[in-house]
Design a protein around this motif. Structure first.
Motif, PDB file in Angstrom:
ATOM      1  N   CYS A  11      85.888 -19.513 -14.032  1.00 27.78           N
ATOM      2  CA  CYS A  11      85.232 -18.213 -13.884  1.00 27.78           C
ATOM      3  C   CYS A  11      86.068 -17.112 -14.495  1.00 27.78           C
ATOM      4  O   CYS A  11      87.184 -16.868 -14.065  1.00 27.78           O
ATOM      5  CB  CYS A  11      84.990 -17.891 -12.419  1.00 27.78           C
ATOM      6  SG  CYS A  11      83.742 -18.919 -11.668  1.00 27.78           S
ATOM      7  N   THR A  50      81.964 -14.662 -13.606  1.00 27.95           N
ATOM      8  CA  THR A  50      81.040 -15.325 -14.506  1.00 27.95           C
ATOM      9  C   THR A  50      81.613 -16.671 -14.912  1.00 27.95           C
ATOM     10  O   THR A  50      82.732 -16.724 -15.426  1.00 27.95           O
ATOM     11  CB  THR A  50      80.813 -14.457 -15.765  1.00 27.95           C
ATOM     12  OG1 THR A  50      80.360 -13.176 -15.341  1.00 27.95           O
ATOM     13  CG2 THR A  50      79.794 -15.096 -16.693  1.00 27.95           C
ATOM     14  N   PRO A  54      78.567 -22.806 -17.002  1.00 26.97           N
ATOM     15  CA  PRO A  54      77.536 -22.320 -16.086  1.00 26.97           C
ATOM     16  C   PRO A  54      76.485 -23.330 -15.637  1.00 26.97           C
ATOM     17  O   PRO A  54      75.593 -22.972 -14.879  1.00 26.97           O
ATOM     18  CB  PRO A  54      76.863 -21.213 -16.901  1.00 26.97           C
ATOM     19  CG  PRO A  54      76.944 -21.723 -18.307  1.00 26.97           C
ATOM     20  CD  PRO A  54      78.280 -22.431 -18.391  1.00 26.97           C
ATOM     21  N   GLU A  70      71.275 -23.473 -14.109  1.00 29.53           N
ATOM     22  CA  GLU A  70      72.335 -22.636 -14.647  1.00 29.53           C
ATOM     23  C   GLU A  70      72.597 -21.465 -13.694  1.00 29.53           C
ATOM     24  O   GLU A  70      71.678 -20.961 -13.051  1.00 29.53           O
ATOM     25  CB  GLU A  70      71.929 -22.111 -16.012  1.00 29.53           C
ATOM     26  CG  GLU A  70      73.047 -21.446 -16.769  1.00 29.53           C
ATOM     27  CD  GLU A  70      72.699 -21.210 -18.224  1.00 29.53           C
ATOM     28  OE1 GLU A  70      73.119 -20.158 -18.733  1.00 29.53           O
ATOM     29  OE2 GLU A  70      72.042 -22.057 -18.845  1.00 29.53           O
ATOM     30  N   SER A  72      74.690 -17.561 -13.368  1.00 30.08           N
ATOM     31  CA  SER A  72      75.296 -16.505 -14.175  1.00 30.08           C
ATOM     32  C   SER A  72      76.550 -15.944 -13.518  1.00 30.08           C
ATOM     33  O   SER A  72      77.384 -15.348 -14.190  1.00 30.08           O
ATOM     34  CB  SER A  72      74.298 -15.389 -14.467  1.00 30.08           C
ATOM     35  OG  SER A  72      73.713 -14.926 -13.285  1.00 30.08           O
ATOM     36  N   ALA A  73      76.700 -16.133 -12.194  1.00 31.42           N
ATOM     37  CA  ALA A  73      77.917 -15.675 -11.513  1.00 31.42           C
ATOM     38  C   ALA A  73      78.056 -16.380 -10.176  1.00 31.42           C
ATOM     39  O   ALA A  73      77.067 -16.715  -9.531  1.00 31.42           O
ATOM     40  CB  ALA A  73      77.898 -14.167 -11.299  1.00 31.42           C
ATOM     41  N   CYS A 103      75.429 -17.597  -5.528  1.00 28.99           N
ATOM     42  CA  CYS A 103      75.424 -17.471  -6.984  1.00 28.99           C
ATOM     43  C   CYS A 103      74.243 -16.625  -7.424  1.00 28.99           C
ATOM     44  O   CYS A 103      73.193 -16.641  -6.796  1.00 28.99           O
ATOM     45  CB  CYS A 103      75.285 -18.838  -7.660  1.00 28.99           C
ATOM     46  SG  CYS A 103      76.668 -19.946  -7.429  1.00 28.99           S
ATOM     47  N   SER A 104      74.434 -15.923  -8.517  1.00 28.11           N
ATOM     48  CA  SER A 104      73.289 -15.315  -9.179  1.00 28.11           C
ATOM     49  C   SER A 104      72.913 -16.239 -10.331  1.00 28.11           C
ATOM     50  O   SER A 104      73.735 -17.014 -10.821  1.00 28.11           O
ATOM     51  CB  SER A 104      73.608 -13.908  -9.668  1.00 28.11           C
ATOM     52  OG  SER A 104      74.666 -13.921 -10.580  1.00 28.11           O
ATOM     53  N   THR A 105      71.655 -16.162 -10.731  1.00 26.06           N
ATOM     54  CA  THR A 105      71.163 -17.020 -11.803  1.00 26.06           C
ATOM     55  C   THR A 105      70.568 -16.151 -12.910  1.00 26.06           C
ATOM     56  O   THR A 105      70.191 -15.003 -12.671  1.00 26.06           O
ATOM     57  CB  THR A 105      70.083 -18.001 -11.289  1.00 26.06           C
ATOM     58  OG1 THR A 105      68.966 -17.249 -10.827  1.00 26.06           O
ATOM     59  CG2 THR A 105      70.626 -18.897 -10.179  1.00 26.06           C
ATOM     60  N   PRO A 106      70.452 -16.701 -14.108  1.00 26.16           N
ATOM     61  CA  PRO A 106      69.887 -15.923 -15.213  1.00 26.16           C
ATOM     62  C   PRO A 106      68.433 -15.498 -14.980  1.00 26.16           C
ATOM     63  O   PRO A 106      67.960 -14.575 -15.615  1.00 26.16           O
ATOM     64  CB  PRO A 106      69.981 -16.871 -16.410  1.00 26.16           C
ATOM     65  CG  PRO A 106      71.069 -17.822 -16.064  1.00 26.16           C
ATOM     66  CD  PRO A 106      70.989 -17.980 -14.566  1.00 26.16           C
TER      67      PRO A 106
END
Length: 145
Positions: A11, A50, A54, A70, A72-73, A103-106
């Motif tokens: 990360c 990030t 990913p 996937e 994103s963070a 987690c965040s995702t795209p």
């Protein structure tokens, strides 16, 4: 496996979170959820960010692909979004109330990754059905490619 040997170096610290100083669970006690100590240890090494790698492999199909999703963070403490925003994200996106969004995702909310109350990492797709991606946070981080 020691925390420092886990690939949290995967990360890049591009998401700005405050530096953690206390190895005890920093998550607000009002959440009713205690972070596993291994996750706290990972946050201490890298408080969110990030991922360089990913993708997480799966043995189930996702809206992303037949064999992975996937991120994103990885969320940390004190950022936006951060772990503190988990209850809001669960309500806003109608995720099942099974734990914390980690987690965040795209996709920007159409899917997510959560740490359930047992400590397993689960993927929540558009159908809102939790599917286990890893047995623990350390297994999840190690799986990223």
């Amino acid at each position: 496996m020691r925390c420092s040997s886990l690939p949290m170096r995967c990360c890049a610290p591009t998401v700005r979170y405050g530096q953690l100083r206390d190895r005890r669970s920093p998550f607000p006690r009002t959440s009713g959820i205690k972070l596993p100590q291994r996750y706290v240890d990972l946050l201490y090494v890298r408080n969110g960010g990030t991922p360089v790698r990913p993708r997480c492999p799966t043995n189930f199909e996702t809206s992303w692909a037949p064999d992975h999703f996937e991120i994103s963070a990885i969320l940390g403490i004190g950022g936006s979004p951060g772990l503190e925003n988990s209850a809001y994200m669960i309500a806003e996106w109608e995720y099942p109330d099974i734990g914390l969004v980690i987690c965040s995702t795209p996709s920007g909310g159409h899917d997510t990754v959560m740490l359930d109350r047992s400590g397993a990492v689960v993927y929540i797709d558009e159908d809102r059905v939790p599917r286990q991606a890893a047995r623990s946070i350390e297994e999840f981080v190690a799986m990223l490619y």
